[in-house]
Design a protein around this motif. Sequence first.
Motif, PDB file in Angstrom:
ATOM      1  N   ALA A   1       0.813  -1.213   0.000  1.00 51.52           N
ATOM      2  CA  ALA A   1       0.000   0.000   0.000  1.00 51.52           C
ATOM      3  C   ALA A   1       0.847   1.264   0.000  1.00 51.52           C
ATOM      4  CB  ALA A   1      -0.944  -0.002   1.200  1.00 51.52           C
ATOM      5  N   VAL A   2       2.038   1.203   0.603  1.00 49.66           N
ATOM      6  CA  VAL A   2       2.830   2.431   0.776  1.00 49.66           C
ATOM      7  C   VAL A   2       4.190   2.373   0.089  1.00 49.66           C
ATOM      8  CG1 VAL A   2       1.695   3.048   2.937  1.00 49.66           C
ATOM      9  CG2 VAL A   2       3.708   1.574   2.998  1.00 49.66           C
ATOM     10  N   SER A   3       4.456   1.327  -0.680  1.00 54.64           N
ATOM     11  CA  SER A   3       5.782   1.172  -1.290  1.00 54.64           C
ATOM     12  C   SER A   3       6.098   2.258  -2.310  1.00 54.64           C
ATOM     13  CB  SER A   3       5.895  -0.201  -1.962  1.00 54.64           C
ATOM     14  OG  SER A   3       4.928  -0.341  -2.994  1.00 54.64           O
ATOM     15  N   VAL A   4       5.093   2.934  -2.812  1.00 53.08           N
ATOM     16  CA  VAL A   4       5.313   3.964  -3.825  1.00 53.08           C
ATOM     17  C   VAL A   4       5.706   5.310  -3.208  1.00 53.08           C
ATOM     18  CG1 VAL A   4       2.959   4.894  -3.946  1.00 53.08           C
ATOM     19  CG2 VAL A   4       4.366   4.839  -6.013  1.00 53.08           C
ATOM     20  N   LEU A   5       5.636   5.444  -1.895  1.00 53.79           N
ATOM     21  CA  LEU A   5       5.910   6.731  -1.252  1.00 53.79           C
ATOM     22  C   LEU A   5       7.292   7.307  -1.593  1.00 53.79           C
ATOM     23  CD1 LEU A   5       4.274   6.288   2.279  1.00 53.79           C
ATOM     24  CD2 LEU A   5       3.460   7.674   0.364  1.00 53.79           C
ATOM     25  N   PRO A   6       8.372   6.516  -1.564  1.00 51.37           N
ATOM     26  CA  PRO A   6       9.666   7.096  -1.949  1.00 51.37           C
ATOM     27  C   PRO A   6       9.685   7.620  -3.383  1.00 51.37           C
ATOM     28  CG  PRO A   6       9.998   5.070  -0.736  1.00 51.37           C
ATOM     29  CD  PRO A   6       8.528   5.148  -1.039  1.00 51.37           C
ATOM     30  N   GLN A   7       8.980   6.933  -4.296  1.00 51.77           N
ATOM     31  CA  GLN A   7       8.917   7.410  -5.677  1.00 51.77           C
ATOM     32  C   GLN A   7       8.219   8.765  -5.753  1.00 51.77           C
ATOM     33  OE1 GLN A   7      10.108   5.911  -8.802  1.00 51.77           O
ATOM     34  NE2 GLN A   7       9.752   8.085  -9.170  1.00 51.77           N
ATOM     35  N   LEU A   8       7.155   8.916  -5.003  1.00 52.99           N
ATOM     36  CA  LEU A   8       6.452  10.196  -4.977  1.00 52.99           C
ATOM     37  C   LEU A   8       7.332  11.283  -4.369  1.00 52.99           C
ATOM     38  CD1 LEU A   8       2.850   9.083  -3.898  1.00 52.99           C
ATOM     39  CD2 LEU A   8       3.744   9.477  -6.192  1.00 52.99           C
ATOM     40  N   ARG A   9       8.130  10.910  -3.383  1.00 52.23           N
ATOM     41  CA  ARG A   9       9.040  11.878  -2.763  1.00 52.23           C
ATOM     42  C   ARG A   9      10.092  12.356  -3.752  1.00 52.23           C
ATOM     43  NH1 ARG A   9       9.226  15.844   0.886  1.00 52.23           N
ATOM     44  NH2 ARG A   9      11.327  16.093   1.759  1.00 52.23           N
ATOM     45  N   VAL A  10      10.605  11.443  -4.567  1.00 53.17           N
ATOM     46  CA  VAL A  10      11.578  11.827  -5.593  1.00 53.17           C
ATOM     47  C   VAL A  10      10.960  12.846  -6.546  1.00 53.17           C
ATOM     48  CG1 VAL A  10      12.859  11.010  -7.616  1.00 53.17           C
ATOM     49  CG2 VAL A  10      12.921   9.703  -5.481  1.00 53.17           C
ATOM     50  N   MET A  11       9.736  12.581  -6.971  1.00 56.54           N
ATOM     51  CA  MET A  11       9.074  13.501  -7.896  1.00 56.54           C
ATOM     52  C   MET A  11       8.757  14.822  -7.224  1.00 56.54           C
ATOM     53  SD  MET A  11       6.646  10.967 -10.162  1.00 56.54           S
ATOM     54  CE  MET A  11       5.596  10.538  -8.787  1.00 56.54           C
ATOM     55  N   GLN A  12       8.438  14.781  -5.942  1.00 52.43           N
ATOM     56  CA  GLN A  12       8.186  16.012  -5.198  1.00 52.43           C
ATOM     57  C   GLN A  12       9.455  16.846  -5.098  1.00 52.43           C
ATOM     58  OE1 GLN A  12       7.597  15.874  -0.838  1.00 52.43           O
ATOM     59  NE2 GLN A  12       5.629  16.875  -1.203  1.00 52.43           N
ATOM     60  N   ASN A  13      10.586  16.189  -4.930  1.00 55.00           N
ATOM     61  CA  ASN A  13      11.858  16.903  -4.803  1.00 55.00           C
ATOM     62  C   ASN A  13      12.321  17.502  -6.120  1.00 55.00           C
ATOM     63  OD1 ASN A  13      12.126  16.409  -2.058  1.00 55.00           O
ATOM     64  ND2 ASN A  13      13.264  14.508  -2.351  1.00 55.00           N
ATOM     65  N   THR A  14      12.052  16.811  -7.227  1.00 53.30           N
ATOM     66  CA  THR A  14      12.525  17.286  -8.527  1.00 53.30           C
ATOM     67  C   THR A  14      11.539  18.234  -9.205  1.00 53.30           C
ATOM     68  OG1 THR A  14      11.591  15.350  -9.645  1.00 53.30           O
ATOM     69  CG2 THR A  14      13.881  15.198  -8.900  1.00 53.30           C
ATOM     70  N   LYS A  15      10.238  18.039  -8.929  1.00 58.56           N
ATOM     71  CA  LYS A  15       9.156  18.857  -9.499  1.00 58.56           C
ATOM     72  C   LYS A  15       8.947  18.639 -10.994  1.00 58.56           C
ATOM     73  CE  LYS A  15       7.984  20.803  -5.696  1.00 58.56           C
ATOM     74  NZ  LYS A  15       6.757  20.318  -5.029  1.00 58.56           N
ATOM     75  N   ILE A  16       9.944  18.103 -11.682  1.00 59.27           N
ATOM     76  CA  ILE A  16       9.822  17.842 -13.114  1.00 59.27           C
ATOM     77  C   ILE A  16       9.941  16.333 -13.326  1.00 59.27           C
ATOM     78  CG2 ILE A  16      10.839  18.191 -15.390  1.00 59.27           C
ATOM     79  CD1 ILE A  16      11.812  20.900 -14.451  1.00 59.27           C
ATOM     80  N   VAL A  17       8.954  15.757 -14.004  1.00 62.41           N
ATOM     81  CA  VAL A  17       8.917  14.307 -14.199  1.00 62.41           C
ATOM     82  C   VAL A  17       8.985  14.003 -15.689  1.00 62.41           C
ATOM     83  CG1 VAL A  17       7.685  12.179 -13.672  1.00 62.41           C
ATOM     84  CG2 VAL A  17       7.435  14.165 -12.162  1.00 62.41           C
ATOM     85  N   GLU A  18      10.012  13.250 -16.098  1.00 59.73           N
ATOM     86  CA  GLU A  18      10.145  12.872 -17.501  1.00 59.73           C
ATOM     87  C   GLU A  18       8.992  11.954 -17.913  1.00 59.73           C
ATOM     88  OE1 GLU A  18      12.725  12.922 -15.487  1.00 59.73           O
ATOM     89  OE2 GLU A  18      14.013  14.430 -16.422  1.00 59.73           O
ATOM     90  N   PRO A  19       8.688  11.921 -19.219  1.00 59.88           N
ATOM     91  CA  PRO A  19       7.517  11.173 -19.697  1.00 59.88           C
ATOM     92  C   PRO A  19       7.458   9.723 -19.243  1.00 59.88           C
ATOM     93  CG  PRO A  19       8.366  12.565 -21.448  1.00 59.88           C
ATOM     94  CD  PRO A  19       9.334  12.675 -20.315  1.00 59.88           C
ATOM     95  N   PHE A  20       8.561   8.976 -19.377  1.00 58.84           N
ATOM     96  CA  PHE A  20       8.486   7.551 -19.075  1.00 58.84           C
ATOM     97  C   PHE A  20       8.282   7.290 -17.585  1.00 58.84           C
ATOM     98  CE2 PHE A  20      10.757   7.349 -23.188  1.00 58.84           C
ATOM     99  CZ  PHE A  20       9.819   6.588 -23.863  1.00 58.84           C
ATOM    100  N   THR A  21       8.882   8.134 -16.746  1.00 53.09           N
ATOM    101  CA  THR A  21       8.638   7.994 -15.312  1.00 53.09           C
ATOM    102  C   THR A  21       7.187   8.311 -14.992  1.00 53.09           C
ATOM    103  OG1 THR A  21      10.921   8.677 -14.873  1.00 53.09           O
ATOM    104  CG2 THR A  21       9.395   8.701 -13.018  1.00 53.09           C
ATOM    105  N   ALA A  22       6.662   9.357 -15.621  1.00 53.67           N
ATOM    106  CA  ALA A  22       5.260   9.731 -15.406  1.00 53.67           C
ATOM    107  C   ALA A  22       4.328   8.616 -15.872  1.00 53.67           C
ATOM    108  CB  ALA A  22       4.945  11.028 -16.150  1.00 53.67           C
ATOM    109  N   HIS A  23       4.636   8.018 -17.027  1.00 53.14           N
ATOM    110  CA  HIS A  23       3.805   6.918 -17.530  1.00 53.14           C
ATOM    111  C   HIS A  23       3.823   5.739 -16.554  1.00 53.14           C
ATOM    112  CE1 HIS A  23       3.573   9.317 -20.994  1.00 53.14           C
ATOM    113  NE2 HIS A  23       4.511   8.763 -21.738  1.00 53.14           N
ATOM    114  N   TYR A  24       4.998   5.451 -16.026  1.00 53.46           N
ATOM    115  CA  TYR A  24       5.149   4.330 -15.089  1.00 53.46           C
ATOM    116  C   TYR A  24       4.306   4.537 -13.833  1.00 53.46           C
ATOM    117  CZ  TYR A  24       7.427   1.818 -11.238  1.00 53.46           C
ATOM    118  OH  TYR A  24       7.684   1.072 -10.122  1.00 53.46           O
ATOM    119  N   VAL A  25       4.417   5.721 -13.236  1.00 54.75           N
ATOM    120  CA  VAL A  25       3.671   5.988 -12.003  1.00 54.75           C
ATOM    121  C   VAL A  25       2.171   6.053 -12.295  1.00 54.75           C
ATOM    122  CG1 VAL A  25       3.349   7.604 -10.092  1.00 54.75           C
ATOM    123  CG2 VAL A  25       5.645   7.166 -10.974  1.00 54.75           C
TER     124      VAL A  25
END
Length: 226
Positions: free
Chosen positions: A128-152
């Motif tokens: 349920a919460v394993s994706v939290l670090p991934q969201l934190r990475v995106m929060q820190n960078t603010k810019i998400v490349e297309p393939f990462t965005a598609h994956y999430v």
Amino acid sequence: MGTKAATKDQGLIGLPYRYRCLNIHPYGRLSLKSQELTAIFLGTRLYCSFVMEYDVHTLLDLATLATTIWVIYMMRFNLKSSYMREKDNVPIHYVVIPCALLSLVVHPTTHHHIINRILWAFCVYMEAVSVLPQLRVMQNTKIVEPFTAHYVFALGVARFLSCAHWILQVLDTRGGLLTALGYGLWPPIVLLSEIVQTFILADFCYYYVQSVMGGQLVLRLPSGVV
């Protein structure tokens, strides 16, 4: 038992995107810690599956675990120079320890050995919460490349469908599904875990759809999102 039938495709659905992120855009800002948490809950679920209810889902979990380990290996060694360690700053124990403690308190009430029941609950909470670090990475960078965005986004869609599956099953059986899961806090906690998985990614999916409809190739997240 638990959430396997409803969530067996969540790991597999993201594999093409993880492959593309690593091979075409190695700077794709994947979170190594999210991948490691995924490997932990998949490994735990695989063990529980072998000893509790071996079926076709076990093979799917095995395939997903193998590819997740491959992704971890690639990020740790082959693509180590492009891994943004300073952005991937959620300590794993902040996620693992609460899940472990909760699993000691709330777990299935079946005939299986108590250790196996606790481990099964642990993997449900971890998923349920394993994706939290991934969201934190995106929060820190603010810019998400297309393939990462598609994956999430693919993870978000899979979890939404899984949650919808559970809700429809509960309604269709008039609560019988929850009864079949056992008694006590476990049945509602299982359903709550599905809902948590969905809402964790809800705001990201909203901005993703907005970005796609606006024709933007790179997703820019406003402050406070995820």
